[in-house]
Design a protein around this motif. Structure first.
Motif, PDB file in Angstrom:
ATOM      1  N   ARG A  20       1.477   8.514  -2.831  1.00 47.28           N
ATOM      2  CA  ARG A  20       0.729   7.272  -2.571  1.00 47.28           C
ATOM      3  C   ARG A  20      -0.756   7.577  -2.380  1.00 47.28           C
ATOM      4  O   ARG A  20      -1.625   6.859  -2.890  1.00 47.28           O
ATOM      5  N   TRP A  21      -1.059   8.617  -1.613  1.00 47.05           N
ATOM      6  CA  TRP A  21      -2.452   9.010  -1.373  1.00 47.05           C
ATOM      7  C   TRP A  21      -3.152   9.327  -2.698  1.00 47.05           C
ATOM      8  O   TRP A  21      -4.268   8.855  -2.947  1.00 47.05           O
ATOM      9  N   LEU A  22      -2.511  10.129  -3.538  1.00 44.55           N
ATOM     10  CA  LEU A  22      -3.179  10.576  -4.754  1.00 44.55           C
ATOM     11  C   LEU A  22      -3.379   9.425  -5.736  1.00 44.55           C
ATOM     12  O   LEU A  22      -4.470   9.275  -6.316  1.00 44.55           O
ATOM     13  N   LEU A  23      -2.366   8.597  -5.918  1.00 45.96           N
ATOM     14  CA  LEU A  23      -2.528   7.439  -6.801  1.00 45.96           C
ATOM     15  C   LEU A  23      -3.631   6.513  -6.284  1.00 45.96           C
ATOM     16  O   LEU A  23      -4.463   6.027  -7.056  1.00 45.96           O
ATOM     17  N   SER A  24      -3.638   6.276  -4.990  1.00 47.01           N
ATOM     18  CA  SER A  24      -4.660   5.396  -4.413  1.00 47.01           C
ATOM     19  C   SER A  24      -6.050   5.982  -4.577  1.00 47.01           C
ATOM     20  O   SER A  24      -7.010   5.258  -4.884  1.00 47.01           O
ATOM     21  N   ALA A  25      -6.179   7.284  -4.385  1.00 40.41           N
ATOM     22  CA  ALA A  25      -7.492   7.931  -4.483  1.00 40.41           C
ATOM     23  C   ALA A  25      -8.077   7.835  -5.882  1.00 40.41           C
ATOM     24  O   ALA A  25      -9.307   7.779  -6.039  1.00 40.41           O
ATOM     25  N   VAL A  26      -7.214   7.811  -6.900  1.00 42.18           N
ATOM     26  CA  VAL A  26      -7.726   7.703  -8.269  1.00 42.18           C
ATOM     27  C   VAL A  26      -7.760   6.246  -8.744  1.00 42.18           C
ATOM     28  O   VAL A  26      -8.031   5.968  -9.918  1.00 42.18           O
ATOM     29  N   GLY A  27      -7.468   5.313  -7.839  1.00 39.74           N
ATOM     30  CA  GLY A  27      -7.606   3.899  -8.151  1.00 39.74           C
ATOM     31  C   GLY A  27      -6.483   3.314  -8.975  1.00 39.74           C
ATOM     32  O   GLY A  27      -6.670   2.293  -9.645  1.00 39.74           O
ATOM     33  N   VAL A  28      -5.306   3.944  -8.928  1.00 43.52           N
ATOM     34  CA  VAL A  28      -4.155   3.438  -9.677  1.00 43.52           C
ATOM     35  C   VAL A  28      -3.302   2.554  -8.764  1.00 43.52           C
ATOM     36  O   VAL A  28      -2.781   3.024  -7.751  1.00 43.52           O
ATOM     37  N   GLU A  29      -3.178   1.298  -9.129  1.00 43.57           N
ATOM     38  CA  GLU A  29      -2.301   0.400  -8.372  1.00 43.57           C
ATOM     39  C   GLU A  29      -0.847   0.709  -8.717  1.00 43.57           C
ATOM     40  O   GLU A  29      -0.527   1.049  -9.863  1.00 43.57           O
ATOM     41  N   PHE A  30       0.013   0.588  -7.720  1.00 46.89           N
ATOM     42  CA  PHE A  30       1.423   0.893  -7.955  1.00 46.89           C
ATOM     43  C   PHE A  30       2.305  -0.093  -7.203  1.00 46.89           C
ATOM     44  O   PHE A  30       1.880  -0.735  -6.240  1.00 46.89           O
ATOM     45  N   GLU A  31       3.535  -0.199  -7.673  1.00 48.18           N
ATOM     46  CA  GLU A  31       4.549  -1.000  -7.006  1.00 48.18           C
ATOM     47  C   GLU A  31       5.533  -0.074  -6.307  1.00 48.18           C
ATOM     48  O   GLU A  31       5.661   1.100  -6.669  1.00 48.18           O
ATOM     49  N   GLU A  32       6.211  -0.605  -5.304  1.00 45.66           N
ATOM     50  CA  GLU A  32       7.216   0.174  -4.605  1.00 45.66           C
ATOM     51  C   GLU A  32       8.545  -0.578  -4.588  1.00 45.66           C
ATOM     52  O   GLU A  32       8.582  -1.773  -4.270  1.00 45.66           O
ATOM     53  N   LYS A  33       9.599   0.117  -4.943  1.00 45.20           N
ATOM     54  CA  LYS A  33      10.949  -0.412  -4.811  1.00 45.20           C
ATOM     55  C   LYS A  33      11.640   0.406  -3.726  1.00 45.20           C
ATOM     56  O   LYS A  33      12.023   1.558  -3.948  1.00 45.20           O
ATOM     57  N   PHE A  34      11.759  -0.197  -2.559  1.00 48.14           N
ATOM     58  CA  PHE A  34      12.283   0.538  -1.418  1.00 48.14           C
ATOM     59  C   PHE A  34      13.799   0.670  -1.485  1.00 48.14           C
ATOM     60  O   PHE A  34      14.515  -0.287  -1.810  1.00 48.14           O
ATOM     61  N   ILE A  35      14.260   1.855  -1.179  1.00 46.90           N
ATOM     62  CA  ILE A  35      15.688   2.112  -1.024  1.00 46.90           C
ATOM     63  C   ILE A  35      16.043   1.731   0.403  1.00 46.90           C
ATOM     64  O   ILE A  35      15.505   2.295   1.356  1.00 46.90           O
ATOM     65  N   THR A  36      16.929   0.780   0.548  1.00 49.54           N
ATOM     66  CA  THR A  36      17.242   0.272   1.886  1.00 49.54           C
ATOM     67  C   THR A  36      18.685   0.536   2.300  1.00 49.54           C
ATOM     68  O   THR A  36      19.060   0.216   3.431  1.00 49.54           O
ATOM     69  N   SER A  37      19.488   1.100   1.394  1.00 50.15           N
ATOM     70  CA  SER A  37      20.895   1.340   1.713  1.00 50.15           C
ATOM     71  C   SER A  37      21.421   2.497   0.873  1.00 50.15           C
ATOM     72  O   SER A  37      20.830   2.851  -0.159  1.00 50.15           O
ATOM     73  N   PRO A  38      22.553   3.085   1.285  1.00 44.71           N
ATOM     74  CA  PRO A  38      23.178   4.126   0.449  1.00 44.71           C
ATOM     75  C   PRO A  38      23.515   3.615  -0.944  1.00 44.71           C
ATOM     76  O   PRO A  38      23.472   4.370  -1.916  1.00 44.71           O
ATOM     77  N   GLU A  39      23.823   2.324  -1.045  1.00 48.53           N
ATOM     78  CA  GLU A  39      24.177   1.744  -2.350  1.00 48.53           C
ATOM     79  C   GLU A  39      22.978   1.749  -3.302  1.00 48.53           C
ATOM     80  O   GLU A  39      23.143   1.980  -4.510  1.00 48.53           O
ATOM     81  N   GLN A 199      -7.433   1.210   4.929  1.00 44.15           N
ATOM     82  CA  GLN A 199      -7.558  -0.058   5.642  1.00 44.15           C
ATOM     83  C   GLN A 199      -6.190  -0.628   6.004  1.00 44.15           C
ATOM     84  O   GLN A 199      -5.207  -0.402   5.293  1.00 44.15           O
ATOM     85  N   PRO A 200      -6.102  -1.369   7.117  1.00 39.28           N
ATOM     86  CA  PRO A 200      -4.846  -2.050   7.459  1.00 39.28           C
ATOM     87  C   PRO A 200      -4.384  -2.946   6.319  1.00 39.28           C
ATOM     88  O   PRO A 200      -5.199  -3.571   5.636  1.00 39.28           O
ATOM     89  N   GLY A 201      -3.079  -2.981   6.108  1.00 35.74           N
ATOM     90  CA  GLY A 201      -2.525  -3.822   5.057  1.00 35.74           C
ATOM     91  C   GLY A 201      -2.344  -3.113   3.728  1.00 35.74           C
ATOM     92  O   GLY A 201      -1.801  -3.696   2.781  1.00 35.74           O
ATOM     93  N   SER A 202      -2.774  -1.851   3.629  1.00 34.23           N
ATOM     94  CA  SER A 202      -2.579  -1.098   2.391  1.00 34.23           C
ATOM     95  C   SER A 202      -1.142  -0.583   2.325  1.00 34.23           C
ATOM     96  O   SER A 202      -0.330  -0.822   3.223  1.00 34.23           O
ATOM     97  N   GLN A 203      -0.847   0.174   1.268  1.00 37.29           N
ATOM     98  CA  GLN A 203       0.502   0.739   1.110  1.00 37.29           C
ATOM     99  C   GLN A 203       0.672   2.068   1.840  1.00 37.29           C
ATOM    100  O   GLN A 203       1.716   2.710   1.715  1.00 37.29           O
TER     101      GLN A 203
END
Length: 222
Positions: A20-39, A199-203
């Motif tokens: 996340r740090w490296l993508l953000s530092a080079v200005g690449v926006e990204f999406e996140e799909k969180f794993i929330t369960s073993p399934e 900043q607050p509110g970032s990824q």
């Protein structure tokens, strides 16, 4: 327009935060799909998305990339953060590996058994103050340039500043006697893309706490 990279991990720092740090530092926006369960994790395994059956995994440029350092190497190479020649790349890789070693020690502290935690914290602080920070301070002192290698921003600078934030969370006094590292932290933190990420509110993810650990245990069964 190229699709945004998609990061597959759970909602915590772990081994994805440096990505996340490296993508953000080079200005690449990204999406996140969180794993929330073993399934969720099992689905990624079953559909062939995880070459070695574990995350982090990043969908990027038509690939499903796994292994944290391989992902970081790809992003850095794509955005010219690997130095101008083989010698600079070797130095950048060497510094990045040292940074990863100390990051791993810090990352494991919340997972330590209670009866071992104080000893591991003491060891981590000792290694930080007497091994790793002096090494990086001396690199900067040796050439009196703004960045670690070639007087140009590289992935090593970004990884190191991420680490310095973790060290401050552990014990802010550890940085007191390293003026060049403190200056590097300020310099990198003021780069527009990094400043935005801080900043607050970032990824950017908060420090790992017991709630996060418990959620991780349920997903990854460790």
């Amino acid at each position: 327009m190229a699709e945004k990279p998609v990061l597959h991990y759970f909602n915590a720092r772990g081994r994805m935060e440096c990505i996340r740090w490296l993508l953000s530092a080079v200005g690449v926006e990204f999406e996140e799909k969180f794993i929330t369960s073993p399934e969720d994790l099992e689905k990624l395994k079953n559909d062939g998305s995880l070459l070695f059956q574990h995350v982090p995994m990043v969908e990027m440029d038509g690939m499903k990339l796994v292994q944290t350092r391989a992902i970081l190497n790809y992003i850095a190479a794509k955005h010219n953060l690997c130095g101008k020649d083989l010698e600079e790349r070797a130095l950048i890789d060497m510094y990045a590996e040292g940074i990863a070693d100390l990051c791993e020690m810090i990352m494991q502290l919340p997972l330590s058994p209670p009866d071992q935690r104080d000893a591991k914290i003491a060891l981590t602080k000792d290694r930080t103050k007497n091994r790793y920070l002096p090494a990086f301070e001396n690199v900067l002192k040796s050439h009196r340039q703004d960045y670690l290698v070639g007087n140009k921003l590289s992935r090593a600078d970004i990884h190191l500043v991420e680490l310095l934030y973790y060290i401050e969370e552990l014990d802010s006094s550890l940085l007191a006697t390293f003026p060049l590292l403190k200056a590097l932290k300020i310099r990198i933190s003021n780069l527009p893309n990094v400043k935005k990420f801080l900043q607050p509110g970032s990824q950017r993810k908060p420090p790992t706490d017991e709630k996060t650990i418990e959620a991780g245990r349920k997903i990854f069964k460790f």
